[in-house]
Design a protein around this motif. Sequence first.
Motif, PDB file in Angstrom:
ATOM      1  N   LEU A 119       0.834  -1.199   0.000  1.00  0.00           N
ATOM      2  CA  LEU A 119       0.000   0.000   0.000  1.00  0.00           C
ATOM      3  C   LEU A 119       0.867   1.247   0.000  1.00  0.00           C
ATOM      4  O   LEU A 119       1.939   1.274   0.616  1.00  0.00           O
ATOM      5  CB  LEU A 119      -0.897   0.027   1.239  1.00  0.00           C
ATOM      6  CG  LEU A 119      -1.936  -1.073   1.370  1.00  0.00           C
ATOM      7  CD1 LEU A 119      -2.681  -0.939   2.693  1.00  0.00           C
ATOM      8  CD2 LEU A 119      -2.916  -1.021   0.194  1.00  0.00           C
ATOM      9  N   SER A 120       0.364   2.290  -0.670  1.00  0.00           N
ATOM     10  CA  SER A 120       0.998   3.602  -0.666  1.00  0.00           C
ATOM     11  C   SER A 120       0.017   4.605  -0.094  1.00  0.00           C
ATOM     12  O   SER A 120      -1.192   4.496  -0.334  1.00  0.00           O
ATOM     13  CB  SER A 120       1.365   4.044  -2.094  1.00  0.00           C
ATOM     14  OG  SER A 120       2.234   3.135  -2.693  1.00  0.00           O
ATOM     15  N   PRO A 121       0.514   5.605   0.629  1.00  0.00           N
ATOM     16  CA  PRO A 121      -0.399   6.629   1.139  1.00  0.00           C
ATOM     17  C   PRO A 121      -0.924   7.472  -0.018  1.00  0.00           C
ATOM     18  O   PRO A 121      -0.235   7.670  -1.014  1.00  0.00           O
ATOM     19  CB  PRO A 121       0.488   7.457   2.071  1.00  0.00           C
ATOM     20  CG  PRO A 121       1.880   7.251   1.565  1.00  0.00           C
ATOM     21  CD  PRO A 121       1.905   5.861   0.973  1.00  0.00           C
ATOM     22  N   VAL A 122      -2.153   7.958   0.109  1.00  0.00           N
ATOM     23  CA  VAL A 122      -2.696   8.854  -0.917  1.00  0.00           C
ATOM     24  C   VAL A 122      -2.494  10.313  -0.530  1.00  0.00           C
ATOM     25  O   VAL A 122      -2.581  11.199  -1.375  1.00  0.00           O
ATOM     26  CB  VAL A 122      -4.179   8.583  -1.239  1.00  0.00           C
ATOM     27  CG1 VAL A 122      -4.357   7.183  -1.791  1.00  0.00           C
ATOM     28  CG2 VAL A 122      -5.063   8.808  -0.042  1.00  0.00           C
ATOM     29  N   VAL A 182      -6.760  13.332   7.755  1.00  0.00           N
ATOM     30  CA  VAL A 182      -8.127  12.900   7.418  1.00  0.00           C
ATOM     31  C   VAL A 182      -8.130  11.739   6.424  1.00  0.00           C
ATOM     32  O   VAL A 182      -9.135  11.055   6.290  1.00  0.00           O
ATOM     33  CB  VAL A 182      -8.992  14.065   6.869  1.00  0.00           C
ATOM     34  CG1 VAL A 182      -9.172  15.130   7.924  1.00  0.00           C
ATOM     35  CG2 VAL A 182      -8.405  14.642   5.600  1.00  0.00           C
ATOM     36  N   TYR A 183      -7.009  11.520   5.741  1.00  0.00           N
ATOM     37  CA  TYR A 183      -6.907  10.424   4.770  1.00  0.00           C
ATOM     38  C   TYR A 183      -6.076   9.254   5.293  1.00  0.00           C
ATOM     39  O   TYR A 183      -5.659   8.396   4.527  1.00  0.00           O
ATOM     40  CB  TYR A 183      -6.293  10.933   3.460  1.00  0.00           C
ATOM     41  CG  TYR A 183      -7.131  11.987   2.780  1.00  0.00           C
ATOM     42  CD1 TYR A 183      -8.374  11.675   2.257  1.00  0.00           C
ATOM     43  CD2 TYR A 183      -6.676  13.295   2.672  1.00  0.00           C
ATOM     44  CE1 TYR A 183      -9.149  12.639   1.637  1.00  0.00           C
ATOM     45  CE2 TYR A 183      -7.447  14.269   2.050  1.00  0.00           C
ATOM     46  CZ  TYR A 183      -8.676  13.936   1.539  1.00  0.00           C
ATOM     47  OH  TYR A 183      -9.449  14.892   0.927  1.00  0.00           O
ATOM     48  N   TRP A 189     -10.065   2.232   5.706  1.00  0.00           N
ATOM     49  CA  TRP A 189     -11.474   2.139   5.319  1.00  0.00           C
ATOM     50  C   TRP A 189     -11.671   2.218   3.812  1.00  0.00           C
ATOM     51  O   TRP A 189     -12.716   1.818   3.317  1.00  0.00           O
ATOM     52  CB  TRP A 189     -12.324   3.184   6.030  1.00  0.00           C
ATOM     53  CG  TRP A 189     -11.921   4.620   5.769  1.00  0.00           C
ATOM     54  CD1 TRP A 189     -12.219   5.365   4.659  1.00  0.00           C
ATOM     55  CD2 TRP A 189     -11.175   5.459   6.629  1.00  0.00           C
ATOM     56  NE1 TRP A 189     -11.688   6.622   4.780  1.00  0.00           N
ATOM     57  CE2 TRP A 189     -11.044   6.707   5.991  1.00  0.00           C
ATOM     58  CE3 TRP A 189     -10.602   5.292   7.889  1.00  0.00           C
ATOM     59  CZ2 TRP A 189     -10.358   7.785   6.558  1.00  0.00           C
ATOM     60  CZ3 TRP A 189      -9.918   6.362   8.446  1.00  0.00           C
ATOM     61  CH2 TRP A 189      -9.811   7.576   7.788  1.00  0.00           C
ATOM     62  N   THR A 190     -10.671   2.699   3.081  1.00  0.00           N
ATOM     63  CA  THR A 190     -10.776   2.744   1.622  1.00  0.00           C
ATOM     64  C   THR A 190      -9.455   2.323   0.997  1.00  0.00           C
ATOM     65  O   THR A 190      -8.399   2.853   1.341  1.00  0.00           O
ATOM     66  CB  THR A 190     -11.135   4.160   1.116  1.00  0.00           C
ATOM     67  OG1 THR A 190     -12.386   4.560   1.662  1.00  0.00           O
ATOM     68  CG2 THR A 190     -11.225   4.203  -0.409  1.00  0.00           C
ATOM     69  N   LEU A 191      -9.551   1.365   0.083  1.00  0.00           N
ATOM     70  CA  LEU A 191      -8.411   1.012  -0.765  1.00  0.00           C
ATOM     71  C   LEU A 191      -8.756   1.479  -2.160  1.00  0.00           C
ATOM     72  O   LEU A 191      -9.889   1.302  -2.617  1.00  0.00           O
ATOM     73  CB  LEU A 191      -8.180  -0.500  -0.765  1.00  0.00           C
ATOM     74  CG  LEU A 191      -7.832  -1.131   0.580  1.00  0.00           C
ATOM     75  CD1 LEU A 191      -7.624  -2.634   0.415  1.00  0.00           C
ATOM     76  CD2 LEU A 191      -6.603  -0.478   1.200  1.00  0.00           C
ATOM     77  N   GLN A 192      -7.814   2.098  -2.829  1.00  0.00           N
ATOM     78  CA  GLN A 192      -8.064   2.546  -4.196  1.00  0.00           C
ATOM     79  C   GLN A 192      -6.981   2.013  -5.119  1.00  0.00           C
ATOM     80  O   GLN A 192      -5.894   1.659  -4.684  1.00  0.00           O
ATOM     81  CB  GLN A 192      -8.156   4.067  -4.277  1.00  0.00           C
ATOM     82  CG  GLN A 192      -6.851   4.795  -4.084  1.00  0.00           C
ATOM     83  CD  GLN A 192      -7.020   6.306  -4.216  1.00  0.00           C
ATOM     84  OE1 GLN A 192      -8.010   6.877  -3.785  1.00  0.00           O
ATOM     85  NE2 GLN A 192      -6.036   6.943  -4.805  1.00  0.00           N
ATOM     86  N   ALA A 193      -7.336   1.949  -6.396  1.00  0.00           N
ATOM     87  CA  ALA A 193      -6.396   1.479  -7.405  1.00  0.00           C
ATOM     88  C   ALA A 193      -6.621   2.265  -8.684  1.00  0.00           C
ATOM     89  O   ALA A 193      -7.768   2.515  -9.068  1.00  0.00           O
ATOM     90  CB  ALA A 193      -6.580  -0.015  -7.666  1.00  0.00           C
ATOM     91  N   GLY A 194      -5.554   2.661  -9.324  1.00  0.00           N
ATOM     92  CA  GLY A 194      -5.605   3.268 -10.640  1.00  0.00           C
ATOM     93  C   GLY A 194      -5.116   2.234 -11.640  1.00  0.00           C
ATOM     94  O   GLY A 194      -3.977   1.766 -11.538  1.00  0.00           O
ATOM     95  N   ILE A 195      -5.976   1.853 -12.579  1.00  0.00           N
ATOM     96  CA  ILE A 195      -5.657   0.747 -13.489  1.00  0.00           C
ATOM     97  C   ILE A 195      -5.917   1.175 -14.927  1.00  0.00           C
ATOM     98  O   ILE A 195      -6.965   1.752 -15.231  1.00  0.00           O
ATOM     99  CB  ILE A 195      -6.512  -0.499 -13.155  1.00  0.00           C
ATOM    100  CG1 ILE A 195      -6.345  -0.890 -11.679  1.00  0.00           C
ATOM    101  CG2 ILE A 195      -6.159  -1.668 -14.071  1.00  0.00           C
ATOM    102  CD1 ILE A 195      -7.272  -2.000 -11.222  1.00  0.00           C
ATOM    103  N   PHE A 196      -4.990   0.873 -15.820  1.00  0.00           N
ATOM    104  CA  PHE A 196      -5.218   1.127 -17.243  1.00  0.00           C
ATOM    105  C   PHE A 196      -6.414   0.298 -17.703  1.00  0.00           C
ATOM    106  O   PHE A 196      -6.509  -0.886 -17.352  1.00  0.00           O
ATOM    107  CB  PHE A 196      -3.999   0.738 -18.083  1.00  0.00           C
ATOM    108  CG  PHE A 196      -2.776   1.595 -17.864  1.00  0.00           C
ATOM    109  CD1 PHE A 196      -2.861   2.983 -17.826  1.00  0.00           C
ATOM    110  CD2 PHE A 196      -1.532   1.015 -17.727  1.00  0.00           C
ATOM    111  CE1 PHE A 196      -1.726   3.764 -17.640  1.00  0.00           C
ATOM    112  CE2 PHE A 196      -0.391   1.782 -17.546  1.00  0.00           C
ATOM    113  CZ  PHE A 196      -0.484   3.164 -17.499  1.00  0.00           C
ATOM    114  N   PRO A 197      -7.306   0.873 -18.505  1.00  0.00           N
ATOM    115  CA  PRO A 197      -8.487   0.124 -18.973  1.00  0.00           C
ATOM    116  C   PRO A 197      -8.123  -1.159 -19.725  1.00  0.00           C
ATOM    117  O   PRO A 197      -8.901  -2.109 -19.736  1.00  0.00           O
ATOM    118  CB  PRO A 197      -9.205   1.106 -19.894  1.00  0.00           C
ATOM    119  CG  PRO A 197      -8.686   2.449 -19.536  1.00  0.00           C
ATOM    120  CD  PRO A 197      -7.305   2.252 -18.975  1.00  0.00           C
TER     121      PRO A 197
END
Length: 162
Positions: free
Chosen positions: A65-68, A73-74, A111-119
Amino acid sequence: MNTTIRTIKAEDWAEVRRIYLEGIATGNATFQTDAPTWEDWDKGHLAVCRFVAERDGEIAGWTALSPVSSRCVYRGVAEVSLYVGDKHRRTGVGTALMIELVQESEKKGFWTLQAGIFPENKDSIALHRKHGFREVGRRERFGQLKGVWRDVLLLERRSQKL
């Protein structure tokens, strides 16, 4: 084959880097064009929720995991990196890593995991969706990879423990 998940150690870096480079070589895993040094990778990822998957004594994949944001607050929001080695794709390694990552991240208060993924990365999108991620947006022409503008899908998973 039996898959074992354990915490990444510094001495795993050569294999973690190799798998990262295999992902980079696909052209659909990241905007990165080379793997960083261990020191830079270590600084860029949270100290918790770093795992490798081992199969028959070989590291088959990794996740971290990387911090956003550095804003407090995040503190419960992190970005997922998950890579599976070429010869271990579509064998359940990604699922094993994702299960461990989700469980441990919730124990650590995320509480939230996010991912940026190429389509174009259909396998990664399917893996994330299988584990509760949903698409929340598309960032058009988000960045260039080797001179080509690329879109990025933004997926997120909210903890069920909210």
